[in-house]
Design a protein around this motif. Structure first.
Motif, PDB file in Angstrom:
ATOM      1  N   GLY A   8       4.642  -4.748  -9.638  1.00 51.90           N
ATOM      2  CA  GLY A   8       6.080  -4.982  -9.535  1.00 51.90           C
ATOM      3  C   GLY A   8       6.932  -3.810  -9.961  1.00 51.90           C
ATOM      4  O   GLY A   8       8.103  -3.976 -10.260  1.00 51.90           O
ATOM      5  N   SER A   9       6.355  -2.602  -9.981  1.00 57.91           N
ATOM      6  CA  SER A   9       7.114  -1.451 -10.489  1.00 57.91           C
ATOM      7  C   SER A   9       7.744  -0.596  -9.389  1.00 57.91           C
ATOM      8  O   SER A   9       8.435   0.363  -9.698  1.00 57.91           O
ATOM      9  N   GLY A  10       7.530  -0.945  -8.126  1.00 54.59           N
ATOM     10  CA  GLY A  10       8.108  -0.153  -7.043  1.00 54.59           C
ATOM     11  C   GLY A  10       9.542  -0.543  -6.751  1.00 54.59           C
ATOM     12  O   GLY A  10       9.867  -1.724  -6.641  1.00 54.59           O
TER      13      GLY A  10
ATOM     14  N   GLN B 240      -1.853  13.013  -5.795  1.00 51.79           N
ATOM     15  CA  GLN B 240      -2.141  12.069  -6.877  1.00 51.79           C
ATOM     16  C   GLN B 240      -2.026  10.615  -6.429  1.00 51.79           C
ATOM     17  O   GLN B 240      -2.088   9.712  -7.250  1.00 51.79           O
ATOM     18  N   GLU B 241      -1.874  10.392  -5.125  1.00 52.60           N
ATOM     19  CA  GLU B 241      -1.731   9.039  -4.619  1.00 52.60           C
ATOM     20  C   GLU B 241      -2.988   8.228  -4.920  1.00 52.60           C
ATOM     21  O   GLU B 241      -4.096   8.758  -4.916  1.00 52.60           O
ATOM     22  N   VAL B 242      -2.810   6.937  -5.196  1.00 53.82           N
ATOM     23  CA  VAL B 242      -3.932   6.043  -5.442  1.00 53.82           C
ATOM     24  C   VAL B 242      -4.083   5.153  -4.213  1.00 53.82           C
ATOM     25  O   VAL B 242      -3.207   4.342  -3.909  1.00 53.82           O
ATOM     26  N   LEU B 243      -5.182   5.325  -3.480  1.00 50.81           N
ATOM     27  CA  LEU B 243      -5.434   4.564  -2.268  1.00 50.81           C
ATOM     28  C   LEU B 243      -5.606   3.097  -2.626  1.00 50.81           C
ATOM     29  O   LEU B 243      -6.434   2.743  -3.456  1.00 50.81           O
ATOM     30  N   GLN B 244      -4.804   2.245  -2.006  1.00 51.90           N
ATOM     31  CA  GLN B 244      -4.812   0.817  -2.292  1.00 51.90           C
ATOM     32  C   GLN B 244      -5.742   0.100  -1.324  1.00 51.90           C
ATOM     33  O   GLN B 244      -5.728   0.372  -0.117  1.00 51.90           O
TER      34      GLN B 244
ATOM     35  N   VAL C  18       0.824  -1.215   0.000  1.00 48.07           N
ATOM     36  CA  VAL C  18       0.000   0.000   0.000  1.00 48.07           C
ATOM     37  C   VAL C  18       0.857   1.265   0.000  1.00 48.07           C
ATOM     38  O   VAL C  18       0.378   2.324  -0.391  1.00 48.07           O
ATOM     39  N   TYR C  19       2.109   1.141   0.405  1.00 45.22           N
ATOM     40  CA  TYR C  19       3.036   2.284   0.361  1.00 45.22           C
ATOM     41  C   TYR C  19       4.117   2.087  -0.701  1.00 45.22           C
ATOM     42  O   TYR C  19       5.234   2.583  -0.564  1.00 45.22           O
ATOM     43  N   SER C  20       3.776   1.361  -1.768  1.00 46.12           N
ATOM     44  CA  SER C  20       4.742   1.160  -2.842  1.00 46.12           C
ATOM     45  C   SER C  20       5.229   2.516  -3.352  1.00 46.12           C
ATOM     46  O   SER C  20       4.422   3.424  -3.582  1.00 46.12           O
ATOM     47  N   PRO C  21       6.540   2.665  -3.552  1.00 42.51           N
ATOM     48  CA  PRO C  21       7.078   3.936  -4.048  1.00 42.51           C
ATOM     49  C   PRO C  21       6.892   4.114  -5.551  1.00 42.51           C
ATOM     50  O   PRO C  21       7.448   5.032  -6.141  1.00 42.51           O
TER      51      PRO C  21
END
Length: 138
Positions: free
Chosen positions: A88-90, A56-60, A42-45
Protein backbone atom coordinates in the motif's frame (compact mmCIF):
# COMPACT_ATOMS: atom_id res chain seq x y z
CA UNK A 1 7.05 11.42 -10.09
CA UNK A 2 5.60 14.70 -11.24
CA UNK A 3 2.35 16.12 -9.91
CA UNK A 4 -0.15 17.91 -12.08
CA UNK A 5 1.11 19.58 -15.20
CA UNK A 6 -0.89 22.58 -16.40
CA UNK A 7 -3.46 21.38 -18.91
CA UNK A 8 -2.77 17.68 -18.21
CA UNK A 9 -5.83 15.43 -18.29
CA UNK A 10 -7.40 14.60 -14.93
CA UNK A 11 -9.88 11.85 -14.06
CA UNK A 12 -13.54 12.82 -14.18
CA UNK A 13 -14.58 9.46 -12.72
CA UNK A 14 -12.87 6.48 -11.10
CA UNK A 15 -14.61 3.12 -10.73
CA UNK A 16 -13.27 0.02 -9.00
CA UNK A 17 -14.51 -3.17 -10.68
CA UNK A 18 -13.83 -5.84 -8.06
CA UNK A 19 -15.07 -8.84 -10.03
CA UNK A 20 -13.04 -8.10 -13.18
CA UNK A 21 -10.16 -6.66 -11.09
CA UNK A 22 -9.94 -3.46 -13.12
CA UNK A 23 -9.71 0.23 -12.23
CA UNK A 24 -11.69 2.30 -14.73
CA UNK A 25 -10.86 5.97 -15.26
CA UNK A 26 -12.50 8.49 -17.54
CA UNK A 27 -10.21 11.48 -18.14
CA UNK A 28 -10.99 15.08 -19.00
CA UNK A 29 -9.57 14.60 -22.52
CA UNK A 30 -12.09 11.83 -23.23
CA UNK A 31 -9.67 8.92 -22.60
CA UNK A 32 -11.49 5.91 -21.12
CA UNK A 33 -8.91 3.64 -19.49
CA UNK A 34 -9.30 0.24 -17.83
CA UNK A 35 -6.22 -0.77 -15.85
CA UNK A 36 -5.97 -4.31 -14.44
CA UNK A 37 -5.10 -4.43 -10.73
CA UNK A 38 -2.26 -6.83 -11.55
CA UNK A 39 -0.67 -4.27 -13.90
CA UNK A 40 -1.03 -1.55 -11.25
CA UNK A 41 0.58 -3.82 -8.67
CA UNK A 42 3.56 -4.98 -10.74
CA UNK A 43 4.24 -1.39 -11.84
CA UNK A 44 3.64 0.17 -8.43
CA UNK A 45 5.53 3.50 -8.24
CA UNK A 46 6.67 2.63 -4.69
CA UNK A 47 10.33 2.38 -3.72
CA UNK A 48 9.57 -1.20 -2.62
CA UNK A 49 8.89 -2.12 -6.28
CA UNK A 50 10.77 0.53 -8.29
CA UNK A 51 13.83 0.64 -6.06
CA UNK A 52 15.78 3.83 -5.48
CA UNK A 53 17.35 4.04 -8.92
CA UNK A 54 17.74 2.33 -12.29
CA UNK A 55 18.44 -1.38 -12.04
CA UNK A 56 17.03 -1.66 -8.51
CA UNK A 57 13.53 -2.68 -9.57
CA UNK A 58 12.06 -5.70 -7.78
CA UNK A 59 10.34 -8.03 -10.25
CA UNK A 60 6.87 -8.83 -8.92
CA UNK A 61 5.30 -12.29 -9.30
CA UNK A 62 2.14 -13.98 -8.08
CA UNK A 63 -0.02 -10.86 -8.49
CA UNK A 64 -2.59 -12.14 -11.04
CA UNK A 65 -5.37 -12.41 -8.42
CA UNK A 66 -4.50 -9.30 -6.41
CA UNK A 67 -7.47 -7.12 -5.45
CA UNK A 68 -7.87 -3.54 -4.28
CA UNK A 69 -8.93 -3.45 -0.64
CA UNK A 70 -8.72 0.31 -0.18
CA UNK A 71 -8.30 3.41 -2.32
CA UNK A 72 -7.43 6.75 -0.74
CA UNK A 73 -7.11 10.15 -2.42
CA UNK A 74 -3.76 11.94 -2.14
CA UNK A 75 -4.46 15.64 -2.45
CA UNK A 76 -5.91 16.52 -5.84
CA UNK A 77 -3.22 14.77 -7.83
CA UNK A 78 -3.13 11.05 -6.98
CA UNK A 79 -4.55 7.96 -5.32
CA UNK A 80 -2.95 5.48 -2.94
CA UNK A 81 -4.38 1.97 -3.29
CA UNK A 82 -3.92 -0.85 -0.80
CA UNK A 83 -3.78 -4.28 -2.43
CA UNK A 84 -4.90 -7.61 -0.99
CA UNK A 85 -1.26 -8.74 -0.64
CA UNK A 86 -0.70 -5.92 1.86
CA UNK A 87 1.17 -3.57 -0.49
CA UNK A 88 0.00 0.00 0.00
CA UNK A 89 2.96 2.37 -0.32
CA UNK A 90 2.57 3.32 -4.00
CA UNK A 91 1.20 6.78 -4.82
CA UNK A 92 -0.27 6.79 -8.34
CA UNK A 93 -0.48 10.28 -9.84
CA UNK A 94 -3.15 11.02 -12.45
CA UNK A 95 -0.36 11.23 -15.07
CA UNK A 96 1.11 7.85 -14.05
CA UNK A 97 -2.31 6.16 -14.16
CA UNK A 98 -2.87 7.70 -17.59
CA UNK A 99 0.45 6.23 -18.78
CA UNK A 100 -0.38 2.80 -17.30
CA UNK A 101 -3.72 2.75 -19.08
CA UNK A 102 -2.47 4.16 -22.37
CA UNK A 103 0.71 2.07 -22.56
CA UNK A 104 -0.52 -1.15 -20.96
CA UNK A 105 0.09 -3.39 -24.01
CA UNK A 106 3.77 -2.39 -24.12
CA UNK A 107 4.03 -2.58 -20.32
CA UNK A 108 2.59 -6.12 -20.31
CA UNK A 109 5.10 -7.17 -22.96
CA UNK A 110 7.98 -5.65 -20.97
CA UNK A 111 6.78 -7.39 -17.80
CA UNK A 112 6.43 -10.79 -19.51
CA UNK A 113 9.89 -10.36 -21.09
CA UNK A 114 11.42 -9.51 -17.71
CA UNK A 115 9.82 -12.65 -16.22
CA UNK A 116 11.16 -14.76 -19.06
CA UNK A 117 14.65 -13.23 -18.77
CA UNK A 118 14.63 -13.98 -15.02
CA UNK A 119 13.38 -17.54 -15.58
CA UNK A 120 10.26 -16.83 -13.51
CA UNK A 121 6.60 -17.68 -13.97
CA UNK A 122 3.97 -14.97 -13.70
CA UNK A 123 2.15 -16.87 -10.93
CA UNK A 124 5.26 -17.89 -8.97
CA UNK A 125 5.16 -16.80 -5.33
CA UNK A 126 7.38 -13.87 -4.45
CA UNK A 127 10.71 -15.01 -3.03
CA UNK A 128 11.05 -13.98 0.62
CA UNK A 129 14.38 -12.19 -0.02
CA UNK A 130 12.74 -10.09 -2.77
CA UNK A 131 10.20 -8.76 -0.28
CA UNK A 132 12.71 -7.67 2.35
CA UNK A 133 14.37 -4.32 2.07
CA UNK A 134 18.02 -3.71 2.84
CA UNK A 135 16.79 -1.99 6.01
CA UNK A 136 14.76 -4.96 7.31
CA UNK A 137 16.38 -4.68 10.72
CA UNK A 138 13.98 -1.92 11.80
Amino acid sequence: MAGLTAGAPTPQSITVHEQSRVLELVYSDGAHLRIPFELMRVYSPSAEVMGHGPGQEVLQTGKRDVCLVDLQPVGNYAIQPTFSDGHGSGIYTWAYLYELGRDQDALWQRYLQRLQDAGLERDAPMLPKAQKSACSGH
